[in-house]
Design an enzyme around this catalytic site. Structure first.
Site, PDB file in Angstrom:
ATOM      1  NE  ARG A 193      -3.007   0.073   3.187  1.00 17.58           N
ATOM      2  CZ  ARG A 193      -2.503   0.490   4.371  1.00 17.58           C
ATOM      3  NH1 ARG A 193      -2.164   1.746   4.535  1.00 17.58           N
ATOM      4  NH2 ARG A 193      -2.374  -0.357   5.371  1.00 17.58           N
ATOM      5  CE1 TYR A 238     -17.345   8.846 -16.561  1.00 19.14           C
ATOM      6  CE2 TYR A 238     -16.408   8.882 -14.360  1.00 19.14           C
ATOM      7  CZ  TYR A 238     -17.065   8.209 -15.377  1.00 19.14           C
ATOM      8  OH  TYR A 238     -17.429   6.913 -15.194  1.00 19.14           O
ATOM      9  CG  ASP A 266      -9.883  13.801 -15.909  1.00 15.26           C
ATOM     10  OD1 ASP A 266      -9.177  13.295 -16.795  1.00 15.26           O
ATOM     11  OD2 ASP A 266     -10.797  13.189 -15.328  1.00 15.26           O
ATOM     12  CE  LYS A 301     -12.583   5.497 -19.371  1.00 15.06           C
ATOM     13  NZ  LYS A 301     -12.408   5.539 -17.946  1.00 15.06           N
TER      14      LYS A 301
HETATM   15  C1  LIG Z   1     -12.501  12.016 -18.120  1.00  7.27           C
HETATM   16  C2  LIG Z   1     -12.656  10.903 -17.141  1.00  7.27           C
HETATM   17  N1  LIG Z   1     -12.114  11.030 -15.918  1.00  7.27           N
HETATM   18  C3  LIG Z   1     -12.220  10.045 -14.991  1.00  7.27           C
HETATM   19  C4  LIG Z   1     -12.903   8.889 -15.270  1.00  7.27           C
HETATM   20  C5  LIG Z   1     -13.021   7.817 -14.214  1.00  7.27           C
HETATM   21  O1  LIG Z   1     -12.081   6.828 -14.463  1.00  7.27           O
HETATM   22  P1  LIG Z   1     -12.204   5.311 -13.936  1.00  7.27           P
HETATM   23  O2  LIG Z   1     -13.391   4.708 -14.617  1.00  7.27           O
HETATM   24  O3  LIG Z   1     -10.896   4.725 -14.299  1.00  7.27           O
HETATM   25  O4  LIG Z   1     -12.423   5.394 -12.451  1.00  7.27           O
HETATM   26  C6  LIG Z   1     -13.476   8.708 -16.528  1.00  7.27           C
HETATM   27  C7  LIG Z   1     -14.217   7.472 -16.841  1.00  7.27           C
HETATM   28  O5  LIG Z   1     -14.807   7.324 -17.885  1.00  7.27           O
HETATM   29  C8  LIG Z   1     -13.356   9.750 -17.481  1.00  7.27           C
HETATM   30  O6  LIG Z   1     -13.903   9.633 -18.701  1.00  7.27           O
END
Ligand SMILES: Cc1ncc(COP(=O)(O)O)c(C=O)c1O
Length: 399
Positions: free
Chosen positions: A59, A113, A186, A211
């Site tokens: 961890r 998101y 992000d 992604k």
């Molecule tokens: C732009 C963006 N940020 C964060 C996330 C969340 O990621 P995770 O599904 O890996 O938790 C997503 C998920 O689709 C996303 O599209």
């Protein structure tokens, strides 16, 4: 002669902890060990005390994750990175590290998101955090709300989900820092191939590595790239709260990242062609893609992404369509898969009102421009003519 007599003891220990190798594996192995040994306990003590680098407990960090963190920090041109079990674990940790706590305020881009939106709109207010949403493409409004709210942080996306709005990150970062707010970006949709937010003063660059970075739809993960000082804060948080990326997942992500630049080139050139074709299609009323000249932030996108790559994500509105027509379209697709993710080698389509933005009320979706006819498309790396052909045949199936 075995060191231990009992088959019980030998079965447990024989073959483990061999001599230090005099070779180096070419690619990083999966270090599945939870604990780590040192010849001298003083070393273990020093690692626990952050006085020297090393590993003590999974961890707290492990070698496969470190290899991934090193390459992520390098590609983003940041000082350090920390990996998480998912993109949302990373978003959440970044908010905590940026000082978002009871009594503080938070400013968020409106079109983030869905789960990020839900953290800001529902979870944090329950804990006494005052949150507000802004359209980050309106710099005057951003400045006004920053002055009024004095937030601990602002959170936004380089290219937003699902409307592909592009944020003026250098300008917003300046405004936020002047107002005393930390900046969390992000960068999942853009990836470091298109844009590196830390070079423009951003404090925390977040990724859902699920992604483009992983890229093959087979591993969930997240990461934050930051300064060493901010990584220390994040590390203290992950040591307490967990949410770590497992070493096997780190290894898969590490393998994926090697082809990230190659894949991104193909995603972007394919997406540009698909966007142009959809724009001229009689059944499509709107195409959101930063590479198109009529995109509201096209000029800004050209400035921020000088390589002329605008990402692999498109969204579009089918004329006079609601849920029934969109479902018919998606069910008629053959090559393009209706799966709830993005950034994979595969072309994928998603209905935001049903999935990524389901947590929003219909009023919130309407306010954010997420109509019932809006479809999101993650353009894969297949041959572009075959992607377009599949989209066209499915559109023809809608009466
Ligand atoms: C732009 C963006 N940020 C964060 C996330 C969340 O990621 P995770 O599904 O890996 O938790 C997503 C998920 O689709 C996303 O599209």
């Amino acid at each position: 002669m075995a060191k231990y007599k009992s088959i019980f003891t030998r079965a447990v220990h024989v073959g483990e902890r061999g001599p230090k190798p005099d070779f180096k594996p070419v690619s990083t192995p999966i270090y599945n060990s939870v604990g780590y040994l040192y010849e001298d306990l003083k070393d273990l003590d020093a690692v626990f005390g952050n006085e020297r680098p090393g590993y003590v407990y999974a961890r707290y960090g492990s070698p496969t994750n470190s290899a991934l963190e090193e390459v992520l920090a390098d590609l983003e041109e940041g000082e350090a990175a920390l990996t998480f079990g998912s993109g949302m674990a990373a978003v959440y940790a970044a908010l905590m590290a940026a000082g978002v706590k009871t009594g503080a305020s938070l400013l968020s881009a409106f079109d983030v998101y869905g789960a990020t939106y839900a953290i800001c709109a529902r979870l944090l207010p329950d804990w006494g955090v005052k949150t507000k949403f802004v359209d980050v493409t309106d710099l005057g409004e951003v400045q006004r709300v920053l002055a009024e709210l004095k937030p601990a942080a602002i959170i936004l996306e380089t290219i937003s989900n699902p409307l592909m709005k592009v944020a003026d990150i250098p300008a917003i970062t300046k405004l936020a820092h002047r107002a005393g707010a930390k900046v969390i970006v992000d960068n999942t949709f853009a990836t470091p191939v298109l844009y590196q937010p830390l070079k423009h003063g951003v404090d925390f660059c977040v990724h859902s590595t699920t992604k483009y970075i992983g890229g093959h739809g087979d591993v969930l993960g997240g990461a934050i790239v930051s300064s060493q000082a901010n990584r220390k804060i994040l590390h203290e948080i992950i040591k307490m709260t967990g949410g770590n990326l497992g070493p096997a997942e780190a290894w898969l992500t590490l393998r994926g990242i090697k082809t990230l630049p190659l894949r991104m080139r193909q995603h972007c050139t394919n997406a540009m062609e698909v966007a142009k074709r959809l724009q001229g299609h009689p059944q499509i009323s709107k195409v959101n893609y930063p590479g198109l000249a009529d995109h509201p932030q096209h000029e800004l996108a050209m400035k921020l992404f000088p390589e002329g790559l605008f990402g692999g994500m498109i969204s579009f509105e089918i004329k006079n369509a609601g849920k029934k027509e969109v479902f018919r379209f998606m069910e008629s697709l053959d090559l393009v898969l209706p799966a709830t993710t993005l950034g994979d080698v595969y072309s994928l389509t998603l209905y935001p009102a049903m999935s990524s933005h389901r947590a929003l009320t219909p009023e919130e979706r309407k306010k954010g421009g997420i109509s019932d006819g809006l479809v999101r498309l993650s353009v894969g790396i297949e041959e572009v003519g075959e992607i377009i052909g599949d989209l066209e045949q499915a559109l023809a199936k809608i009466e």
